[in-house]
Every structure is written in C-alpha cells, then in structure tokens.
Motif scaffolding. Structure first.
Motif, PDB file in Angstrom:
ATOM      1  N   PRO A  27       0.797  -1.226   0.000  1.00 46.92           N
ATOM      2  CA  PRO A  27       0.000   0.000   0.000  1.00 46.92           C
ATOM      3  C   PRO A  27       0.834   1.283   0.000  1.00 46.92           C
ATOM      4  O   PRO A  27       0.318   2.343  -0.288  1.00 46.92           O
ATOM      5  N   TYR A  28       2.117   1.171   0.314  1.00 47.17           N
ATOM      6  CA  TYR A  28       2.962   2.360   0.394  1.00 47.17           C
ATOM      7  C   TYR A  28       3.996   2.328  -0.734  1.00 47.17           C
ATOM      8  O   TYR A  28       4.750   1.358  -0.858  1.00 47.17           O
ATOM      9  N   VAL A  47       7.530  -0.611  -2.663  1.00 49.84           N
ATOM     10  CA  VAL A  47       7.863  -1.122  -3.994  1.00 49.84           C
ATOM     11  C   VAL A  47       9.352  -0.884  -4.259  1.00 49.84           C
ATOM     12  O   VAL A  47      10.056  -1.767  -4.751  1.00 49.84           O
ATOM     13  N   LEU A  48       9.838   0.296  -3.924  1.00 50.35           N
ATOM     14  CA  LEU A  48      11.258   0.601  -4.085  1.00 50.35           C
ATOM     15  C   LEU A  48      12.104  -0.324  -3.206  1.00 50.35           C
ATOM     16  O   LEU A  48      13.128  -0.850  -3.654  1.00 50.35           O
ATOM     17  N   LEU A  49      11.666  -0.544  -1.975  1.00 52.97           N
ATOM     18  CA  LEU A  49      12.371  -1.455  -1.071  1.00 52.97           C
ATOM     19  C   LEU A  49      12.436  -2.861  -1.670  1.00 52.97           C
ATOM     20  O   LEU A  49      13.473  -3.530  -1.618  1.00 52.97           O
ATOM     21  N   MET A  50      11.340  -3.305  -2.273  1.00 52.98           N
ATOM     22  CA  MET A  50      11.310  -4.620  -2.904  1.00 52.98           C
ATOM     23  C   MET A  50      12.306  -4.694  -4.056  1.00 52.98           C
ATOM     24  O   MET A  50      13.068  -5.653  -4.175  1.00 52.98           O
ATOM     25  N   VAL A  69       9.162   0.987   9.756  1.00 53.52           N
ATOM     26  CA  VAL A  69       9.438   2.434   9.687  1.00 53.52           C
ATOM     27  C   VAL A  69       8.516   3.096   8.662  1.00 53.52           C
ATOM     28  O   VAL A  69       7.875   4.117   8.946  1.00 53.52           O
ATOM     29  N   ILE A  70       8.426   2.521   7.480  1.00 51.82           N
ATOM     30  CA  ILE A  70       7.581   3.092   6.423  1.00 51.82           C
ATOM     31  C   ILE A  70       6.118   3.085   6.845  1.00 51.82           C
ATOM     32  O   ILE A  70       5.414   4.091   6.702  1.00 51.82           O
ATOM     33  N   GLY A  71       5.655   1.965   7.378  1.00 47.77           N
ATOM     34  CA  GLY A  71       4.258   1.867   7.811  1.00 47.77           C
ATOM     35  C   GLY A  71       3.921   2.861   8.902  1.00 47.77           C
ATOM     36  O   GLY A  71       2.870   3.512   8.861  1.00 47.77           O
TER      37      GLY A  71
END
Length: 179
Positions: free
Chosen positions: A130-131, A135-138, A165-167
């Motif tokens: 959802p963030y 996607v970039l982290l993946m 952290v992102i969530g």
C-alpha cells in the motif's frame, strides 16, 4: 477442499509459487475469499515454517477455511496427485530418462512455468504494497539478492525493520492508501 487442492496438486510444476498463482486466481480473483495481502501472508508464513511450502500453504489455508479437517483435506488433496505421478515416473524412470520426447516436454513445461510464477509475483506485489516506498524497497532487495552476496536473512530482517518504519510514517501522517 480436498478436490480443489487435488486439482492444484495436478499442476504443481514450478514448486510452491505455482500453487500460489493458482490460489491467487481461484481464491482472490474468482471467489474473492481472501485478499492478495492475505495470500501473501499465508505464503510468507508457509515459506518460513519447516517442511515444504506447498504443504504448509495447503495446511494454513485449509485450516483457515475448515479447521483441522480442512487443513488435512487440503494437504492430502495437494500431495496425492504428485505422489501418484512420482510413483509412476520412478517405476519407469530409466525409460523416461532416455526418451527425448519426455525431455523436450519437461523443458517446455519449465519454460511455461516461469511466466505463471512471474504473474503470481506481480499480482501479489500489486495487491500487497500500500505504500510506494515498499515497492522501491522490494526492487532494491531483489537487486541486492541477485547481484551481491548478501545473506537473504539479512534482507528479510532489513525488510521487516524498514517496513515498520515506512508503515509507521504513513500511519502517523494519515497517508494510508486502503486500495
């Protein structure tokens, strides 16, 4: 439950992810019994447990839907067709191994499995992140796994930490995208 998973078991070429692709199509897209995120969660837990991913996914999903009996029905449905095929192949192994038609068919089957697994991965990514930074982290994690010697366990731990952290950032800013 037994018959549905027996049908999946007939097409387990490619390992656990081909089953995930079939479950995605059946339970997420057609029947809408679970979401892509729930399927990804099942796959993640199944992959981290001892044993085969296929058996673990079958047990987890079957248990979720039908309790212990559902779990066992799904597992036995899943393993019966491949067991029968392996039994036949092992009996005739020498003849199968030397047959160029069988070898060509197996290579063709392997080539067909790649897009199925890729499609399942794309659908899981689309429905479970959802963030945008996830996607970039993946993508960074895939690149690190493929092109460096980094231990996958470290990637998973970093993914968990950065995901938290992102969530929390998005939740604090009330930027959650429920779609």
């Amino acid at each position: 439950m037994f018959l549905e998973f027996a049908k999946f078991g007939c097409f387990t070429f490619g390992g656990g992810w081909s089953i995930i692709a079939q479950m995605q199509q059946q339970y997420v897209e057609k029947q809408k019994e679970i979401t892509s995120q729930e399927l990804l969660d099942l796959a993640s837990v199944a992959k981290s447990l001892p044993g085969t991913m296929i058996g673990n996914v079958a047990m987890l999903y079957g248990y979720r839907v039908g309790g212990l009996a559902g779990g066992f029905a799904a597992v036995f449905g899943m393993i019966l067709p491949p067991f029968a095929v392996i039994l036949v192949i092992s009996y005739f192994y020498a003849a199968f191994r030397a047959n160029p038609w069988v070898n060509a068919a197996m290579e063709g089957m392997q080539a067909a499995v790649v897009p199925i697994i890729f499609g399942a991965a794309v659908n899981l990514v689309r429905g479970s992140m959802p963030y945008p930074p996830c996607v970039l982290l993946m993508l960074i994690s895939v690149a690190a796994y493929l092109f460096t010697g980094i231990n996958p366990i470290i990637l998973v731990i970093l993914g968990v930490v950065l995901g938290l952290v992102i969530g929390s950032y998005y939740e604090r800013r009330n930027l959650h995208d429920p779609s």
